[in-house]
Scaffold this motif. Structure first.
Motif, PDB file in Angstrom:
ATOM      1  N   MET A   1      17.026  54.100  13.944  1.00 46.75           N
ATOM      2  CA  MET A   1      16.511  53.822  12.609  1.00 46.75           C
ATOM      3  C   MET A   1      17.623  53.267  11.728  1.00 46.75           C
ATOM      4  O   MET A   1      18.777  53.700  11.821  1.00 46.75           O
ATOM      5  N   PRO A   2      17.323  52.307  10.855  1.00 43.31           N
ATOM      6  CA  PRO A   2      18.358  51.759   9.967  1.00 43.31           C
ATOM      7  C   PRO A   2      18.830  52.793   8.953  1.00 43.31           C
ATOM      8  O   PRO A   2      18.094  53.704   8.569  1.00 43.31           O
ATOM      9  N   TYR A   3      20.079  52.623   8.516  1.00 42.85           N
ATOM     10  CA  TYR A   3      20.646  53.514   7.514  1.00 42.85           C
ATOM     11  C   TYR A   3      20.085  53.205   6.131  1.00 42.85           C
ATOM     12  O   TYR A   3      19.738  52.063   5.821  1.00 42.85           O
ATOM     13  N   ARG A   4      20.034  54.225   5.315  1.00 42.06           N
ATOM     14  CA  ARG A   4      19.698  54.031   3.909  1.00 42.06           C
ATOM     15  C   ARG A   4      20.825  53.256   3.226  1.00 42.06           C
ATOM     16  O   ARG A   4      21.964  53.268   3.692  1.00 42.06           O
ATOM     17  N   PRO A   5      20.547  52.606   2.112  1.00 45.16           N
ATOM     18  CA  PRO A   5      21.579  51.814   1.448  1.00 45.16           C
ATOM     19  C   PRO A   5      22.735  52.668   0.939  1.00 45.16           C
ATOM     20  O   PRO A   5      22.572  53.841   0.610  1.00 45.16           O
ATOM     21  N   VAL A   6      23.907  52.047   0.873  1.00 42.46           N
ATOM     22  CA  VAL A   6      25.037  52.590   0.128  1.00 42.46           C
ATOM     23  C   VAL A   6      24.932  52.018  -1.283  1.00 42.46           C
ATOM     24  O   VAL A   6      24.724  50.820  -1.457  1.00 42.46           O
ATOM     25  N   VAL A   7      25.041  52.879  -2.289  1.00 42.06           N
ATOM     26  CA  VAL A   7      24.941  52.452  -3.692  1.00 42.06           C
ATOM     27  C   VAL A   7      26.321  52.508  -4.320  1.00 42.06           C
ATOM     28  O   VAL A   7      27.017  53.522  -4.231  1.00 42.06           O
ATOM     29  N   LEU A   8      26.723  51.424  -4.956  1.00 42.89           N
ATOM     30  CA  LEU A   8      28.004  51.342  -5.656  1.00 42.89           C
ATOM     31  C   LEU A   8      27.764  51.190  -7.141  1.00 42.89           C
ATOM     32  O   LEU A   8      27.088  50.255  -7.580  1.00 42.89           O
ATOM     33  N   GLY A   9      28.293  52.110  -7.926  1.00 43.51           N
ATOM     34  CA  GLY A   9      28.270  51.965  -9.373  1.00 43.51           C
ATOM     35  C   GLY A   9      29.510  51.200  -9.807  1.00 43.51           C
ATOM     36  O   GLY A   9      30.627  51.669  -9.618  1.00 43.51           O
ATOM     37  N   LEU A  10      29.322  50.018 -10.386  1.00 44.20           N
ATOM     38  CA  LEU A  10      30.446  49.128 -10.686  1.00 44.20           C
ATOM     39  C   LEU A  10      30.558  48.890 -12.188  1.00 44.20           C
ATOM     40  O   LEU A  10      29.613  48.438 -12.839  1.00 44.20           O
TER      41      LEU A  10
END
Length: 300
Positions: free
Chosen positions: A157-166
């Protein structure tokens, strides 16, 4: 410095979830895993034994038993278990300084109250010069992946997204690099969230060009795209989703974290006038309310 992933254990369910998260991360990065329990002669909420020597004996068992469990779960992963003595935040900062990153646990308080980031985790996040990841209790490998369908195994199964607060006012390379590297290791999409607010006079609506907000939004989107362009060229295989959104960044990051495998934030390392360290109000809010693991990456 020996490159490794470290985990601070206190015997709680949240710290054991952090240990499992650390084992998966170490395996992805092809690094050894170090489990550390810090003994500071304080009463323990999760203490299962009684007697004069029970606290010390239990303290020695915590990393040893966790290591045995993880070795059976992740065969081939190099794992060491250490029992150290001293004030936990200070010792864990030293451990983090010798590691690629440090993972610790945090405890859920409920849907409204959020999470408790306690007297050990918070000062460790605020003082260390290495990335610290806070992992929620009951976090499992399945939480890193999209929901399974049919008979497909979890590994497929694909990974969930990585979220970056920029923060575009100081787009630090160390924080961006950590997010891109983490997404690349997972073959996961990277969702970059930049929160901004229009000038204060928009609230009054007097003499404001109706097209001005659209122009400002376009400028923010262009600035975000420009800041990310060299990193997308360095990591061409990553699907990057750019979001320049109006409003409080913490609110948008908490919402994005609901579907994320990991949320990445930066922490400015400058000290206050009193010589203390802070994590910033955005990181503070996200740490307490985001359901996904949160990585706080220090930067100058």
């Amino acid at each position: 410095m020996i490159r490794r992933v470290a985990v601070g254990l206190d015997g709680s369910p949240a710290s054991l979830a952090a240990a499992d998260w650390g084992a998966r991360e170490a395996r992805r990065r092809e690094l050894p895993l170090r489990l550390v329990h810090v003994w500071d002669w304080q009463p323990y909420t999760h203490l299962p034994l009684v007697g004069v020597d029970a606290p010390r004996l239990w303290s020695e068992r915590v990393p040893r038993e966790a290591a045995a469990e993880l070795r059976s779960r992740y065969p081939g992963l190099e794992i060491t278990a250490d029992h150290l003595t001293g004030p936990p935040p200070e010792v864990l900062c030293d451990v983090a300084g010798e590691s690629e990153m440090l993972a610790v646990g945090s405890t859920a308080l409920g849907r409204v109250a959020g999470f408790f980031v306690g007297s050990v985790a918070m000062p460790t996040v605020a003082r260390t010069e290495r990335p610290v990841v806070l992992v929620r209790a009951r976090t499992t490998a399945a939480d890193e992946h999209m929901h399974a369908t049919g008979s497909r195994p979890l590994s497929a199964m694909p990974y969930r997204p990585v979220v970056l607060g920029l923060d575009l006012s100081r787009p630090c390379g160390d924080v961006i690099r950590f997010a891109f590297e983490t997404a690349a290791l997972r073959a996961a999409p990277l969702r970059v969230v930049h929160g901004w607010n229009p000038p204060a006079f928009f609230a009054y609506g007097v003499g404001v060009d109706p097209n001005l907000q659209a122009d400002l939004a376009a400028q923010q989107s262009d600035a975000l795209r420009t800041a990310l362009r060299p990193w997308q060229e360095k990591y061409p295989g990553i699907d990057v989703i750019e979001q320049a959104v109006i409003g409080q960044p913490a609110h948008h990051l908490v919402d994005a974290g609901a579907d994320a495998g990991l949320v990445v934030l930066g922490r400015h390392t400058s000290r206050s006038w009193a010589g203390t360290t802070r994590i910033g109000h955005i990181a503070h809010a996200v740490l307490h309310h985001c359901s996904a693991p949160v990585a706080v990456v220090p930067h100058d």
